[in-house]
Write a protein that holds these residues in place. Sequence first.
Motif, PDB file in Angstrom:
ATOM      1  N   ARG A 127      58.460  12.425  -6.614  1.00  0.00           N
ATOM      2  CA  ARG A 127      57.116  11.892  -6.347  1.00  0.00           C
ATOM      3  C   ARG A 127      57.124  10.363  -6.214  1.00  0.00           C
ATOM      4  O   ARG A 127      56.147   9.691  -6.559  1.00  0.00           O
ATOM      5  N   ASN A 128      58.197   9.809  -5.703  1.00  0.00           N
ATOM      6  CA  ASN A 128      58.296   8.358  -5.546  1.00  0.00           C
ATOM      7  C   ASN A 128      59.045   8.050  -4.258  1.00  0.00           C
ATOM      8  O   ASN A 128      60.281   8.034  -4.227  1.00  0.00           O
ATOM      9  N   ALA A 129      58.308   7.787  -3.195  1.00  0.00           N
ATOM     10  CA  ALA A 129      58.920   7.527  -1.889  1.00  0.00           C
ATOM     11  C   ALA A 129      59.744   6.244  -1.905  1.00  0.00           C
ATOM     12  O   ALA A 129      60.767   6.145  -1.217  1.00  0.00           O
ATOM     13  N   TYR A 130      59.314   5.259  -2.689  1.00  0.00           N
ATOM     14  CA  TYR A 130      60.032   3.984  -2.733  1.00  0.00           C
ATOM     15  C   TYR A 130      61.397   4.149  -3.405  1.00  0.00           C
ATOM     16  O   TYR A 130      62.392   3.563  -2.975  1.00  0.00           O
ATOM     17  N   ALA A 131      61.429   4.970  -4.447  1.00  0.00           N
ATOM     18  CA  ALA A 131      62.713   5.280  -5.076  1.00  0.00           C
ATOM     19  C   ALA A 131      63.578   6.093  -4.128  1.00  0.00           C
ATOM     20  O   ALA A 131      64.807   5.892  -4.047  1.00  0.00           O
ATOM     21  N   GLY A 132      62.954   7.011  -3.393  1.00  0.00           N
ATOM     22  CA  GLY A 132      63.712   7.809  -2.422  1.00  0.00           C
ATOM     23  C   GLY A 132      64.349   6.944  -1.356  1.00  0.00           C
ATOM     24  O   GLY A 132      65.470   7.193  -0.922  1.00  0.00           O
ATOM     25  N   PHE A 225      53.550   0.112  -3.720  1.00  0.00           N
ATOM     26  CA  PHE A 225      53.919  -0.670  -2.538  1.00  0.00           C
ATOM     27  C   PHE A 225      54.111  -2.147  -2.867  1.00  0.00           C
ATOM     28  O   PHE A 225      55.082  -2.772  -2.430  1.00  0.00           O
ATOM     29  N   ARG A 226      53.213  -2.726  -3.632  1.00  0.00           N
ATOM     30  CA  ARG A 226      53.277  -4.162  -3.921  1.00  0.00           C
ATOM     31  C   ARG A 226      54.587  -4.530  -4.617  1.00  0.00           C
ATOM     32  O   ARG A 226      55.275  -5.481  -4.226  1.00  0.00           O
ATOM     33  N   ASN A 227      54.933  -3.783  -5.661  1.00  0.00           N
ATOM     34  CA  ASN A 227      56.159  -4.093  -6.409  1.00  0.00           C
ATOM     35  C   ASN A 227      57.409  -3.801  -5.594  1.00  0.00           C
ATOM     36  O   ASN A 227      58.422  -4.497  -5.729  1.00  0.00           O
ATOM     37  N   TRP A 228      57.341  -2.771  -4.761  1.00  0.00           N
ATOM     38  CA  TRP A 228      58.499  -2.445  -3.914  1.00  0.00           C
ATOM     39  C   TRP A 228      58.753  -3.559  -2.901  1.00  0.00           C
ATOM     40  O   TRP A 228      59.892  -3.985  -2.709  1.00  0.00           O
ATOM     41  N   ILE A 229      57.690  -4.041  -2.260  1.00  0.00           N
ATOM     42  CA  ILE A 229      57.840  -5.120  -1.279  1.00  0.00           C
ATOM     43  C   ILE A 229      58.402  -6.380  -1.948  1.00  0.00           C
ATOM     44  O   ILE A 229      59.275  -7.071  -1.390  1.00  0.00           O
ATOM     45  N   LYS A 230      57.924  -6.703  -3.140  1.00  0.00           N
ATOM     46  CA  LYS A 230      58.449  -7.860  -3.868  1.00  0.00           C
ATOM     47  C   LYS A 230      59.932  -7.682  -4.168  1.00  0.00           C
ATOM     48  O   LYS A 230      60.721  -8.628  -4.074  1.00  0.00           O
ATOM     49  N   GLN A 231      60.325  -6.452  -4.513  1.00  0.00           N
ATOM     50  CA  GLN A 231      61.729  -6.176  -4.801  1.00  0.00           C
ATOM     51  C   GLN A 231      62.585  -6.322  -3.544  1.00  0.00           C
ATOM     52  O   GLN A 231      63.678  -6.897  -3.586  1.00  0.00           O
ATOM     53  N   PHE A 310      60.722  -2.309   5.291  1.00  0.00           N
ATOM     54  CA  PHE A 310      61.883  -2.907   4.622  1.00  0.00           C
ATOM     55  C   PHE A 310      62.452  -4.042   5.467  1.00  0.00           C
ATOM     56  O   PHE A 310      62.770  -5.120   4.945  1.00  0.00           O
ATOM     57  N   GLY A 311      62.582  -3.800   6.761  1.00  0.00           N
ATOM     58  CA  GLY A 311      63.161  -4.797   7.649  1.00  0.00           C
ATOM     59  C   GLY A 311      62.371  -6.097   7.650  1.00  0.00           C
ATOM     60  O   GLY A 311      62.953  -7.186   7.603  1.00  0.00           O
ATOM     61  N   VAL A 312      61.040  -5.987   7.639  1.00  0.00           N
ATOM     62  CA  VAL A 312      60.195  -7.186   7.648  1.00  0.00           C
ATOM     63  C   VAL A 312      60.349  -7.959   6.337  1.00  0.00           C
ATOM     64  O   VAL A 312      60.569  -9.181   6.328  1.00  0.00           O
ATOM     65  N   ALA A 313      60.221  -7.256   5.195  1.00  0.00           N
ATOM     66  CA  ALA A 313      60.286  -7.928   3.892  1.00  0.00           C
ATOM     67  C   ALA A 313      61.684  -8.473   3.613  1.00  0.00           C
ATOM     68  O   ALA A 313      61.835  -9.578   3.070  1.00  0.00           O
ATOM     69  N   PHE A 314      62.708  -7.708   3.987  1.00  0.00           N
ATOM     70  CA  PHE A 314      64.086  -8.150   3.746  1.00  0.00           C
ATOM     71  C   PHE A 314      64.393  -9.393   4.581  1.00  0.00           C
ATOM     72  O   PHE A 314      65.057 -10.327   4.100  1.00  0.00           O
ATOM     73  N   THR A 315      63.906  -9.407   5.817  1.00  0.00           N
ATOM     74  CA  THR A 315      64.094 -10.588   6.666  1.00  0.00           C
ATOM     75  C   THR A 315      63.422 -11.813   6.055  1.00  0.00           C
ATOM     76  O   THR A 315      63.969 -12.919   6.071  1.00  0.00           O
ATOM     77  N   GLY A 316      62.237 -11.605   5.487  1.00  0.00           N
ATOM     78  CA  GLY A 316      61.570 -12.704   4.792  1.00  0.00           C
ATOM     79  C   GLY A 316      62.416 -13.229   3.645  1.00  0.00           C
ATOM     80  O   GLY A 316      62.526 -14.443   3.430  1.00  0.00           O
ATOM     81  N   GLY A 317      63.036 -12.311   2.898  1.00  0.00           N
ATOM     82  CA  GLY A 317      63.921 -12.713   1.813  1.00  0.00           C
ATOM     83  C   GLY A 317      65.146 -13.461   2.317  1.00  0.00           C
ATOM     84  O   GLY A 317      65.596 -14.429   1.704  1.00  0.00           O
ATOM     85  N   LEU A 318      65.683 -13.022   3.449  1.00  0.00           N
ATOM     86  CA  LEU A 318      66.822 -13.718   4.052  1.00  0.00           C
ATOM     87  C   LEU A 318      66.455 -15.156   4.421  1.00  0.00           C
ATOM     88  O   LEU A 318      67.251 -16.082   4.221  1.00  0.00           O
TER      89      LEU A 318
END
Length: 339
Positions: A127-132, A225-231, A310-318
């Motif tokens: 029951r956790n898509a972000y963990a999946g 969603f919020r915590n996943w994006i931050k991660q 993921f691609g958008v947030a990860f690129t921001g982190g990069l």
Amino acid sequence: MSETLGVVVPVYNEERWISGALEALADALGYANLKADVVIVDDGSTDSSPVILDELSGKYGFRVFHRSNQGRFLARKFGLEQLNTDYVLLHDSRVFLQRQSLDFVWNDLKSNEDMSYNGDVVVRTERNAYAGFWAGLTAIGWHRYFRTRKRIRVDIENFEVFPKGTGCFLAPRNLLKSAYENFTSSYSNLKLVSDDTRLIRYIAGETGYFIDPRFVCEYESRDNFRNWIKQVFYRGTTFVDSYLTYSNPVRRFFFVGTGSLVILGLLGKSHPKHLALVALLADGAAGKVSRYCGASTHDALCVSALLPLFGVAFTGGLLRGSWNLLLAKMCRGENEKTD
């Protein structure tokens, strides 16, 4: 070998999970009949974690230190400095050791003294898509292990293709101290450094370490969603520090992949519908690859569904990581001029 195991647990705002994680740790220690010196470092938590930790300290005899927020790297380093045991377990606040894990690894150490062990981490995905998503993505990156889940010894030669993480990592204390003493980062802000990859890479180069499915734990991932994006954003930042500052297979693959995406983007300017179709096919292909590499159907679907975000947030982190890299280089340049 000392019969007491040292444990370091950094904690920051983990009121939902820390009780269960420490109870599982206490149960695993009891099952193994192990004495332990457990050091918990509250890294400036602003939720109810400090109160919970003080209560658990009284219940189990764990030592708790409350500090201002300085980041996980320095919290772990501080915890390590409080210990005098031969071996230390680095343990995250969302990690739940399986009951037999410490019993196995402590007995295994008798024939493999001075070795280190990286825990086999099973992500709780129900029951956790972000963990999946994380479970499916790691199945791709570290498929050599997850497709078979057999005991493997990791050294500097195969380090990049096998799992590593300080969330559940047991090693000789002196080796961990040496890893910290020799730690270098491209960043000046230690809150943003990768305390996983660089530390364990040092250990892989010195003695190597084992991954064994009998030394296993479960991990409770972010579930909103919020915590996943931050991660994801944070991991993009640490990725620069972990892999992009020296030559390695991951960096080469990253640059080839990034170059391919840039070319597709340029071509897509004149054919936007074709670009959208390619993007959809790429998402589907990522899910298929994840399933082939051993991920469950649920986890593979999560990879396909969340990959664009993921691609958008990860690129921001990069980008943040690259900016911090540039700032650190500028500061070093200024210091050299001053000297």
